[in-house]
Design a protein around this motif. Structure first.
Motif, short mmCIF file in Angstrom:
data_model
loop_
_atom_site.label_atom_id
_atom_site.label_comp_id
_atom_site.label_asym_id
_atom_site.label_seq_id
_atom_site.Cartn_x
_atom_site.Cartn_y
_atom_site.Cartn_z
N GLY A 1 44.26 -26.65 23.77
CA GLY A 1 43.34 -25.63 23.29
C GLY A 1 41.97 -25.72 23.91
N THR A 2 41.88 -26.42 25.03
CA THR A 2 40.60 -26.54 25.73
C THR A 2 40.88 -26.87 27.19
OG1 THR A 2 38.42 -27.62 25.71
CG2 THR A 2 40.34 -29.03 25.33
N GLU A 3 39.90 -26.70 28.05
CA GLU A 3 40.10 -26.95 29.48
C GLU A 3 39.89 -28.43 29.78
OE1 GLU A 3 39.02 -24.91 33.74
OE2 GLU A 3 37.36 -25.28 32.36
N VAL B 1 53.55 -30.95 26.18
CA VAL B 1 53.75 -30.27 27.47
C VAL B 1 55.21 -30.32 27.87
CG1 VAL B 1 53.15 -30.26 29.92
CG2 VAL B 1 51.38 -30.77 28.21
N ALA C 1 48.15 -27.14 33.75
CA ALA C 1 47.74 -25.88 33.12
C ALA C 1 48.24 -25.81 31.68
CB ALA C 1 48.27 -24.70 33.93
N ILE C 2 49.47 -26.25 31.45
CA ILE C 2 50.02 -26.21 30.09
C ILE C 2 49.36 -27.28 29.21
CG2 ILE C 2 52.14 -26.55 28.74
CD1 ILE C 2 53.61 -25.26 31.17
N ASN D 1 46.23 -27.88 29.28
CA ASN D 1 45.06 -27.13 28.78
C ASN D 1 45.47 -26.22 27.62
OD1 ASN D 1 43.41 -28.24 30.74
ND2 ASN D 1 43.59 -26.50 32.14
N GLN D 2 46.58 -25.53 27.81
CA GLN D 2 47.05 -24.59 26.80
C GLN D 2 47.37 -25.30 25.48
OE1 GLN D 2 50.35 -21.86 27.99
NE2 GLN D 2 51.49 -22.87 26.35
N GLU D 3 48.07 -26.42 25.58
CA GLU D 3 48.47 -27.14 24.38
C GLU D 3 47.30 -27.85 23.71
OE1 GLU D 3 51.59 -27.16 22.89
OE2 GLU D 3 51.86 -25.52 24.32
N GLU E 1 51.61 -26.54 36.97
CA GLU E 1 51.98 -26.00 35.66
C GLU E 1 51.81 -27.05 34.56
OE1 GLU E 1 52.63 -23.05 34.61
OE2 GLU E 1 52.52 -22.12 36.59
#
Length: 323
Positions: free
Chosen positions: A33-35, A185, A26-27, A29-31, A23
């Protein structure tokens, strides 16, 4: 290009050792805005696994069938780490995964699996506080550290129990992308960016639990229930109905510590709880925890926890990973 984070799942692993770090990445990446990270769960044979909690986790593939480089290889722990150390297929997977990764991270008892493939030889390492003696016994050349939530020695990272895998993953994100992203994160997960204190935060009562039939159990309850009370050896002796000498011997035999030391640890634990729970003044915290004065609180807290009580209360600005 996204960095691949491979988490090795296996039968008997603790599910949070796998899902907690997953997690975090993964977060991230979310924060961002890109992988930044490609998170994959692998198992030794590609099959789904049943964790120690009974939760079933699916694996994307086996480690051998996974194509491409692995940046970070995460090895979770297990309550049955002794059995896991002798699982040939699992140890082969650990050896293969660590051999093709830039860095390796073990969560909790995962340190034993790293040790089984020789990665702890001569290196700093830690694990869950209840298993530190076992880690030293199994891997006498490792430099086992008892305080840190996580350790880093070159490309090998190890962490304390279960939720410390989240702390470690945050540190890895900070190492890659700096404290700004790691802080975002941590904020999303509602956790400390750097957990105050060390493994010594665990409960004094949990650390020193006497046998179920022990004559000390009721006495310990009175100390924990009222840390501000009179818990001098003389007072405890009267309540227990034993001589002071016999009571002191019971504490050493069953808890490995003296009555005064146990009382001190309970009071420090009470102070930690008060510091975490609100914004009471240091004088009030000292009085309610049984430590007496703010100066005594500051001195004892700094001595035992390693940081002043005010610093303990505040969130830190970094995970503490070396950069």
């Amino acid at each position: 290009m996204a960095r691949t984070v491979a988490l090795l799942a296996y039968d008997g692993a603790q599910s949070l050792d796998v899902t907690g770090p997953a997690e975090v990445f993964a977060i991230a990446n979310q924060e961002a805005g890109t992988e930044l990270y490609r998170v994959v769960v692998l198992s030794p044979d590609g099959a789904e696994v049943v964790c120690s909690s009974g939760l079933t986790l699916g694996a994307r593939s086996s480690l051998g069938d996974h194509d491409g480089a692995i940046d970070t290889f995460v090895v979770p722990g297990s309550p049955t780490w002794e059995r896991a150390m002798h699982d040939e297929a699992l140890i082969s997977a650990v050896a293969a995964g660590t051999g093709r990764s830039r860095r390796v991270a073990a969560v909790c008892g995962g340190a034993f699996l790293l040790g089984a493939v020789g990665l702890l030889d001569g290196k700093r390492a830690t694990t869950h506080w209840a298993c530190l003696d076992d880690l030293e016994r199994c891997f006498p050349t490792a430099k086992v550290e008892r305080g840190p939530i996580f350790t880093q020695d070159g490309a090998v990272f190890t962490s304390a129990g279960v939720t410390a895998g989240i702390d470690l993953a945050l540190a890895l994100v900070e190492d890659d992308r700096g404290p700004g992203l790691a802080r975002k994160v941590a904020r999303f997960l509602v956790v400390f960016l750097q957990r105050p204190g060390s493994q010594d935060q665990f409960s004094a009562r949990m650390r020193q639990e006497p046998p179920a039939h022990s004559a000390l159990r009721g006495l310990l309850d009175t100390i924990v229930d009222d840390p501000t009370g009179d818990h001098s050896l003389a007072a405890l002796s009267v309540r227990a109905g034993y001589s002071e000498r016999h009571l002191a011997r019971l504490f050493v035999r069953e808890l490995g510590t003296s009555p005064s030391r146990y009382v001190d640890e309970v009071r420090l634990e009470a102070a930690r709880t008060l510091l975490e729970a609100g914004d009471a003044s240091m004088e009030v915290v000292a009085q309610r925890s049984g430590l007496g004065s703010a100066e005594t609180l500051r001195r004892r807290f700094t001595q035992e926890v390693g940081i002043p009580p005010g610093a303990y209360r505040r969130r830190f600005q970094t995970t503490g990973v070396s950069r």
